[in-house]
Enzyme design. Structure first.
Site, PDB file in Angstrom:
ATOM      1  N   ILE A  15      -3.686   6.771  -0.223  1.00 41.87           N
ATOM      2  CA  ILE A  15      -3.117   6.387  -1.509  1.00 41.87           C
ATOM      3  C   ILE A  15      -4.064   6.730  -2.648  1.00 41.87           C
ATOM      4  O   ILE A  15      -3.652   7.245  -3.690  1.00 41.87           O
ATOM      5  CB  ILE A  15      -2.779   4.875  -1.511  1.00 41.87           C
ATOM      6  CG1 ILE A  15      -1.675   4.570  -0.492  1.00 41.87           C
ATOM      7  CG2 ILE A  15      -2.362   4.424  -2.908  1.00 41.87           C
ATOM      8  CD1 ILE A  15      -1.509   3.083  -0.207  1.00 41.87           C
ATOM      9  N   TYR A 151      -8.030 -10.387   7.415  1.00 36.58           N
ATOM     10  CA  TYR A 151      -7.519  -9.376   6.484  1.00 36.58           C
ATOM     11  C   TYR A 151      -6.393  -9.974   5.639  1.00 36.58           C
ATOM     12  O   TYR A 151      -6.364  -9.811   4.418  1.00 36.58           O
ATOM     13  CB  TYR A 151      -7.017  -8.166   7.266  1.00 36.58           C
ATOM     14  CG  TYR A 151      -6.370  -7.096   6.418  1.00 36.58           C
ATOM     15  CD1 TYR A 151      -7.138  -6.205   5.685  1.00 36.58           C
ATOM     16  CD2 TYR A 151      -4.985  -6.982   6.348  1.00 36.58           C
ATOM     17  CE1 TYR A 151      -6.548  -5.219   4.902  1.00 36.58           C
ATOM     18  CE2 TYR A 151      -4.385  -6.002   5.576  1.00 36.58           C
ATOM     19  CZ  TYR A 151      -5.163  -5.127   4.860  1.00 36.58           C
ATOM     20  OH  TYR A 151      -4.569  -4.160   4.077  1.00 36.58           O
ATOM     21  N   PRO A 181       1.750  -2.566  -0.663  1.00 38.80           N
ATOM     22  CA  PRO A 181       2.419  -1.580   0.187  1.00 38.80           C
ATOM     23  C   PRO A 181       2.725  -2.146   1.572  1.00 38.80           C
ATOM     24  O   PRO A 181       2.021  -3.031   2.074  1.00 38.80           O
ATOM     25  CB  PRO A 181       1.392  -0.446   0.290  1.00 38.80           C
ATOM     26  CG  PRO A 181       0.401  -0.704  -0.804  1.00 38.80           C
ATOM     27  CD  PRO A 181       0.379  -2.186  -0.981  1.00 38.80           C
ATOM     28  N   GLY A 182       3.771  -1.588   2.175  1.00 38.69           N
ATOM     29  CA  GLY A 182       4.016  -1.814   3.582  1.00 38.69           C
ATOM     30  C   GLY A 182       3.326  -0.724   4.378  1.00 38.69           C
ATOM     31  O   GLY A 182       2.256  -0.250   3.999  1.00 38.69           O
ATOM     32  N   THR A 184       2.237   2.697   5.361  1.00 36.31           N
ATOM     33  CA  THR A 184       2.113   3.946   4.599  1.00 36.31           C
ATOM     34  C   THR A 184       1.374   4.950   5.476  1.00 36.31           C
ATOM     35  O   THR A 184       0.307   4.629   6.024  1.00 36.31           O
ATOM     36  CB  THR A 184       1.341   3.706   3.290  1.00 36.31           C
ATOM     37  OG1 THR A 184       1.972   2.637   2.561  1.00 36.31           O
ATOM     38  CG2 THR A 184       1.321   4.958   2.436  1.00 36.31           C
TER      39      THR A 184
END
Length: 247
Positions: A15, A151, A181-182, A184
């Site tokens: 990203i 996390y 985001p899911g 990616t």
């Protein structure tokens, strides 16, 4: 278009790299950082137009290195107009929470909450009215995540930090938002595919739209949140997950 000074942490892959490409093409002065200078050089060799990017070899888990990076940004540019806190190293604390080594739990907390929090603080001190910050969170910061509990906790913390500091920073005209985001398709998933060849197909079956996001789709949303087109959006988390969090 006004030339802006933009920082993207973790800009050598995924990203972050997609966002670096976008802002270089838009004519902005882009600064990015990562731990591995050799990896960045490989990126530049493949994409020579990225040679204009000011790359910093920095471990953001090291406060002294983070401090030095922001001092250099102040000395060289005097300001930041845009910042995206995207860096998230490989997860060290996967597994059943009760069995994970305490040092690994702490490292995840540092990498995914403390490091971006320190960056956020430095960034705010380089910004004036009209600037924008986006924190890259995760849908795991909005829901429980067994086998990656620390996390998830760190990303939940980043969500709380985003909203709380957004109210403070807005008094100075600085907007802070986040994206969640899911799944990616990034180099991290490509590495997992070496051990589990069917992982892409297996995971895509769980996503309502039936596929992974591409890094540029997340980058496009971040770019929008940093632009004047979203100037009335403050302290918001934009979920980009193909419907995964609806299940």
């Amino acid at each position: 278009m006004e030339r802006k000074v933009a920082l993207v942490t973790g800009g050598s892959k995924g990203i972050g790299l997609a966002l670096v490409h976008r802002w270089v093409q838009a004519g902005h002065q882009v600064i990015t950082c990562a731990r591995d200078a050799a990896c960045w050089q490989t990126v530049v060799d493949r994409h020579p137009h990225l040679s204009t990017v000011d790359f910093k070899a920095v471990d953001l888990a090291r406060p002294d290195q983070t401090q030095a990076m922001f001092e250099a940004i102040r000395a060289d540019y005097g300001r930041l107009d845009i910042a995206v806190n995207n860096a998230s190293p490989k997860l060290q604390s996967g597994g059943t929470f009760a069995q994970v080594a305490p040092d690994d739990l702490f490292q995840t907390l540092v990498d995914d909450l403390w490091a971006p929090a320190r960056c956020l603080q430095h960034e705010l001190n380089l910004m004036t009215s009209g600037s924008a910050i986006v924190n890259v969170s995760s849908i795991n910061g909005l829901r429980p995540t067994p086998s990656a509990a620390m996390y998830s906790a760190a990303k939940h913390g980043l969500e709380g930090l985003t909203r709380s500091v957004a109210l403070e920073a807005m008094q100075s005209g600085i907007r802070i938002n986040s994206v969640a985001p899911g799944v990616t398709w990034t180099p991290r998933w490509e590495q997992k595919q070496h051990d589990t060849p069917t992982i892409r197909e297996d995971v895509e079956k769980l996503v309502p739209v039936g596929r992974f996001a591409e890094p540029d789709e997340i980058a496009e949303a971040i770019e929008w949140l940093c632009s004047d087109r979203s100037r009335y959006i403050v302290g918001h988390t934009l979920v980009i997950d193909g419907g995964l969090s609806l299940k």
